[in-house]
Write an enzyme that holds these catalytic residues in place. Structure first.
Site, mmCIF file in Angstrom:
data_model
loop_
_atom_site.group_PDB
_atom_site.id
_atom_site.type_symbol
_atom_site.label_atom_id
_atom_site.label_comp_id
_atom_site.label_asym_id
_atom_site.label_seq_id
_atom_site.Cartn_x
_atom_site.Cartn_y
_atom_site.Cartn_z
ATOM 1 N N THR B 17 0.810 -1.225 0.000
ATOM 2 C CA THR B 17 0.000 0.000 0.000
ATOM 3 C C THR B 17 0.843 1.274 0.000
ATOM 4 O OG1 THR B 17 -0.167 -0.058 2.397
ATOM 5 C CG2 THR B 17 -1.949 -1.117 1.182
ATOM 6 N N GLY B 18 2.175 1.130 0.056
ATOM 7 C CA GLY B 18 3.053 2.306 -0.014
ATOM 8 C C GLY B 18 3.069 2.865 -1.433
ATOM 9 N N LYS B 43 -3.201 -3.123 7.750
ATOM 10 C CA LYS B 43 -4.151 -2.902 6.655
ATOM 11 C C LYS B 43 -4.753 -4.202 6.132
ATOM 12 C CE LYS B 43 -2.729 1.667 5.374
ATOM 13 N NZ LYS B 43 -2.354 2.618 4.347
ATOM 14 N N ILE B 98 13.930 -4.919 -3.184
ATOM 15 C CA ILE B 98 14.259 -3.801 -4.076
ATOM 16 C C ILE B 98 14.935 -2.663 -3.300
ATOM 17 C CG2 ILE B 98 13.229 -2.087 -5.657
ATOM 18 C CD1 ILE B 98 12.975 -5.031 -6.584
ATOM 19 N N GLU B 100 16.802 0.178 -1.329
ATOM 20 C CA GLU B 100 18.181 0.662 -1.398
ATOM 21 C C GLU B 100 18.538 1.271 -0.039
ATOM 22 O OE1 GLU B 100 18.134 3.739 -4.403
ATOM 23 O OE2 GLU B 100 20.155 4.391 -3.950
ATOM 24 N N TYR B 161 18.913 -1.819 -17.666
ATOM 25 C CA TYR B 161 17.861 -1.407 -18.603
ATOM 26 C C TYR B 161 18.492 -0.996 -19.937
ATOM 27 C CZ TYR B 161 15.547 -0.534 -14.048
ATOM 28 O OH TYR B 161 15.069 -0.610 -12.779
ATOM 29 N N GLU B 211 30.604 -4.140 -12.190
ATOM 30 C CA GLU B 211 31.148 -2.816 -11.930
ATOM 31 C C GLU B 211 32.315 -2.915 -10.958
ATOM 32 O OE1 GLU B 211 27.347 -1.114 -10.587
ATOM 33 O OE2 GLU B 211 28.164 -0.951 -8.585
ATOM 34 N N HIS B 249 43.492 -0.193 6.352
ATOM 35 C CA HIS B 249 44.292 -1.246 5.743
ATOM 36 C C HIS B 249 43.460 -2.504 5.548
ATOM 37 C CE1 HIS B 249 47.968 1.011 6.190
ATOM 38 N NE2 HIS B 249 47.684 1.233 7.466
#
Lengths: 377, 286
Positions: B17-18, B43, B98, B100, B161, B211, B249
Site C-alpha cells: 500500500t506504499g 491494513k 528492491i 536501497e 535497462y 562494476e 588497511h
C-alpha cells in the site's frame, strides 16, 4: 563516514579498550598546554582523514612542552595529501616493545564480519599482507552469534601473544567487537596495538568508518562528521540524499543509478570528453531532488555542458522532467543541455521538456557524443 | 524454461500500500505477473487494484491464504531487514528486496539467517527479475525487453535497462534478466546466477554486467573459465571512476587490492569473455 583518530580512540575507550592519555588541540598553544598537563614526552599527531600521516611527516615526538608547541606549529601548517591539518592529537608517548595489527571489518565475500590480526603490526601491514599472507590471521564472526571469547584466545595464540597478555587481549577483542557492532562500523582498526615495555596492551592508533546508511540510528556519530575536508557541493548533495563526487572535467552529469552514472562517465571519456562529476540522483528521485542536483552541477564554473541520462524504473521520467523545468526556472542555465529519457513515463517526460530548448538524444552513445560536441562549443 | 521466475510464480508484495509498492504492483500486474496478495501491517482485509488483490497483516497470513512462493519487498530501508526475516520465517523460498540503503550489519545478519532457512534472496538494492512474457518481479520496465535466449545478470539497476533496451533494438531477447543488486552484502551473486543459466536449456548465451569494487566478477570469471560451456559477453562500469575511498588497511588486506575495472576486464578476457567498451555494444558481441 570516516572518523578521526581521536574520535575513534575516544569510542574505543568507552568500550574498555586502553588508549594513551591525550587530548586534541587546534592551536600550538593548546598543544603546549596539553603537553604540560601530561608531563613527559608526547607525540604530536596530525588529524586528517587520510592514511600515511607518519610517512608524510605528520606525526612527531616532542621531548617537552616547548618542543610540543614548536612541532604543533609546524604540523598545523602542513597539508597532507592535499588536506590542510586543522587539529593535532597530543598523546603521552609510549615505550613500545612490540606492535600488533588488529581490526574488524565487513568481509563481503563471506557475508560476515572478520577479525584480522598480525604480530607484524605497524605502517607496513599492507606489504606484510601482500608478501607474507601467512602472518595475517583472519577469523570470521557469525553475525547472529557475535564474537566468542574462545575466538579471541585463538587469535592471541596464533599471533604468539605472550600468555600473560591473553586476558587483556580478550577484553580488547570483545571491546572492539562491541565498538564495531554498536556503531554500525564498516571498519574498526587498531594499528598498532602495542605491548609496552612494562608489558601492557595499549591502542596507540585508531581508525573507524561508519556505514552512512546507519546514521539514522547513530545520531551521536552523525554529529561527529568532519565536513572541513569535503567540497561544499558534496555537503550540499548529501543534504538532499544525492551521491555526488566532483571531478576535473567540463561535462556535468546527472544520471539515475550508480552503475549507469559511472557508465555515462565512461562513455563520455570514450568519445573524447571529460566528466565534471559523478552524480547519482538515486532511485525514485522526485522533482525537488532533481532541482537540487541541477543547482549543484551548475555551481561548478568549469561545466560547459550538462548530460542528463535517465533510464526510468523506480524513477519516473515525468518527475525528473518537472525537476529539470523547476531548476531551469530558478537557475537560468547558460550552458547547453543534452537530455535522454527512457523507461517509466518517458513519453510524458519528453512531452514536458518539448519547449525547454534542450538537445535530445536516443541512445547513450548518441547522448555522450552530443554532450562532448556541446562542451567544445 | 527460464530461471527463478516464470508464469507459475505466485507473488506477494510486502509494502503493497506504499507509494512505490502500489505503483509497481500495478505495473507488475499489468505485465501479467501473478500477484496473489500483499502485506501491510495494520491494513489486513483491505484490497488494492480495484478489489483484485487482497492485503494481509503479515507474510504468514498472506502465504496461508494465497500459497505464495515468492515475495517482493518495497519497504523503506530501516524496515527492510525485518521484512526479509519475516518472509523467510513464513517459509517463502524466493525473496526479492528492491530497497536501497539497507545497513550492511543488518544485511550480514539477514543473509546468514536466510541461509539457515534455505531461502534465496535477490538484492537488496536491485531492480528485481524479468522473464519476458511471463513475469516481471521488480521495477525493470517491461516494455524494454523481449523474449529470447540470452540470460542477463547484472549488479546494476538502470545500466541493466540500457543493455536490455539495446538488445531489443537489435531484435535480441532475454530468457531471464536477474538484477542481483549493487550492495556489498547481498543474497545472490554472479556465480550463482551463471550456474543457473548454464543449466537452463532455454538460455544459450549470457550477458554479465559488472562494476568496480569487490571481487565477485573475478570469481565469476573463474567459474566461466572452468565450468561454463555457453558464450558470455560482459561490460564493467567504472573504467574511468577515480580510485575509491580506501577503507583503512583492512579493505586492502581482505580484498588483496583487487576490484578495479582493469583487473576485472583482464580476468574476464582471460576466461574467454568478450568485454564491451560501452553498454550498447554488448549485444553485438554475441
Amino acid at each position: 563516514m570516516k572518523l578521526h583518530e581521536y574520535q575513534s580512540k575516544n569510542i574505543f575507550s568507552k568500550f574498555g579498550i586502553p588508549i594513551p592519555k591525550g587530548c586534541v588541540a587546534t592551536t600550538a598553544q593548546e598543544a603546549k598546554q596539553v603537553a604540560e598537563e601530561l608531563g613527559g614526552p608526547v607525540v604530536i599527531k596530525s588529524q586528517v582523514l587520510v592514511g600515511g600521516r607518519g610517512k608524510a611527516g605528520g606525526v612527531k615526538l616532542a621531548k617537552n612542552p616547548a618542543e610540543a608547541e614548536q612541532l604543533a606549529t609546524q604540523i598545523l601548517g602542513m597539508e597532507i595529501k592535499g588536506l590542510p591539518v586543522r587539529k593535532v592529537l597530543v598523546d603521552e608517548a609510549s615505550a613500545i616493545d612490540k606492535e600488533i595489527y588488529f581490526s574488524i571489518t565487513d568481509d563481503r565475500a563471506a557475508k560476515k564480519p572478520v577479525m584480522i590480526a598480525s604480530a607484524a603490526g605497524g605502517v607496513d601491514i599492507e606489504e606484510v599482507a601482500a608478501k607474507t599472507p601467512e602472518k595475517i590471521i583472519k577469523v570470521n564472526i557469525d553475525p547472529l552469534l557475535g564474537l566468542r571469547e574462545y575466538q579471541a584466545r585463538d587469535i592471541a595464540l596464533a599471533i604468539d601473544l605472550p600468555r600473560e597478555n591473553w586476558k587483556e587481549f580478550t577484553k580488547i577483542a570483545m571491546g572492539l567487537w562491541q565498538v564495531y557492532q554498536n556503531t554500525d562500523a564498516s571498519l574498526a582498526e587498531i594499528n598498532p596495538l602495542v605491548i609496552t615495555q612494562d608489558k601492557k596492551l595499549v591502542a596507540l592508533d585508531g581508525k573507524m568508518m561508519i556505514d552512512d546508511n546507519a546514521l539514522f540510528r547513530q545520531a551521536d556519530l552523525a554529529e561527529m562528521r568532519d565536513t572541513d575536508e569535503d567540497a561544499p557541493a558534496e555537503i550540499e548533495a548529501r543534504k538532499y540524499g544525492l551521491s555526488f563526487i566532483k571531478l576535473d572535467g567540463n561535462i556535468g552529469c546527472m544520471v539515475n543509478g550508480a552503475g549507469l552514472a559511472m557508465t555515462s562517465m565512461d562513455v563520455i571519456k570514450l568519445f573524447g570528453g571529460d566528466p565534471a562529476n559523478f552524480l547519482d540522483v538515486g532511485g525514485g528521485a522526485g522533482a525537488e531532488k532533481v532541482a537540487a542536483a541541477m543547482r549543484i552541477i551548475l555551481s561548478d564554473p568549469n561545466v560547459k555542458a550538462v548530460l542528463f541520462n535517465i533510464f526510468g524504473g523506480i524513477t519516473r521520467c515525468d518527475e525528473v522532467a518537472r525537476g529539470i523545468l523547476a531548476a531551469m526556472d530558478e537557475v537560468k542555465p547558460k550552458v547547453p543541455m543534452v537530455v535522454r529519457l527512457v523507461g517509466t513515463n518517458a513519453e510524458e517526460g519528453r512531452r514536458l521538456l518539448e519547449n525547454a530548448n534542450m538537445i535530445t538524444a536516443e541512445t547513450l552513445a548518441d547522448a555522450a557524443k552530443k554532450a562532448v560536441a556541446a562542451a567544445k562549443g | 524454461m527460464s530461471i527463478l521466475v516464470n508464469k507459475n510464480t505466485r507473488l506477494i508484495v510486502q509494502g503493497i500500500t506504499g507509494n512505490e509498492g502500489l505503483f509497481h504492483t500495478t505495473q507488475m500486474a499489468a505485465y501479467g505477473t501473478n500477484v496473489v496478495g500483499g502485506v501491510t501491517p495494520g491494513k489486513g482485509g483491505e484490497w488494492v487494484l480495484d478489489g483484485k488483490i487482497p492485503v494481509f497483516d503479515s507474510v504468514k497470513a498472506a502465504k496461508d491464504a494465497t500459497d505464495a512462493n515468492a515475495s517482493i519487498i518495497f519497504v523503506p530501508a530501516r524496515f527492510a531487514p525485518d521484512a526479509m526475516f519475516e518472509a523467510a520465517d513464513a517459509g517463502i523460498p524466493l525473496i526479492i528486496c528492491i530497497t536501497e540503503g539497507v545497513v550492511i550489519h543488518d544485511m550480514m545478519r539477514v543473509r546468514n539467517y536466510l541461509d539457515q532457512k534455505g531461502a534465496r534472496l535477490i538484492g537488496p538494492n536491485c531492480p528485481g527479475l524479468l522473464t519476458p512474457d511471463e513475469a516481471k518481479i521488480g521495477i525493470i520496465p517491461g516494455n524494454i525487453a523481449i523474449k529470447g535466449n540470452v540470460g542477463v545478470v547484472s549488479r546494476s539497476g538502470t545500466l541493466t535497462y540500457e543493455v536490455l533496451y539495446a538488445m531489443k533494438n537489435l531484435g535480441m531477447g532475454a530468457s531471464t534478466c536477474v538484477g542481483i543488486g549493487g550492495d556489498p552484502v547481498n543474497g545472490t551473486n554472479f556465480t550463482d546466477v551463471l550456474e543457473m543459466f548454464e543449466n537452463d536449456p532455454e538460455t544459450e548465451k549470457v550477458i554479465m554486467i559488472g562494476e568496480i569494487g569487490g571481487n565477485e566478477e573475478e570469481k565469476a570469471a573463474e567459474y566461466i573459465r572452468t565450468k561454463m560451456t555457453k558464450p558470455v559477453a560482459s561490460f564493467i562500469a567504472g573504467q574511468t571512476a577515480p580510485p575509491g575511498k580506501r577503507m583503512g588497511h583492512a579493505g586492502a588486506i581482505i580484498e588483496g587490492g583487487a576490484g578495479t575495472a582493469a583487473d576485472k576486464i583482464r580476468a574476464l578476457e582471460a576466461a574467454g569473455v568478450k568485454v564491451a567498451k560501452h553498454p550498447e555494444e554488448i549485444p553485438t558481441l554475441l
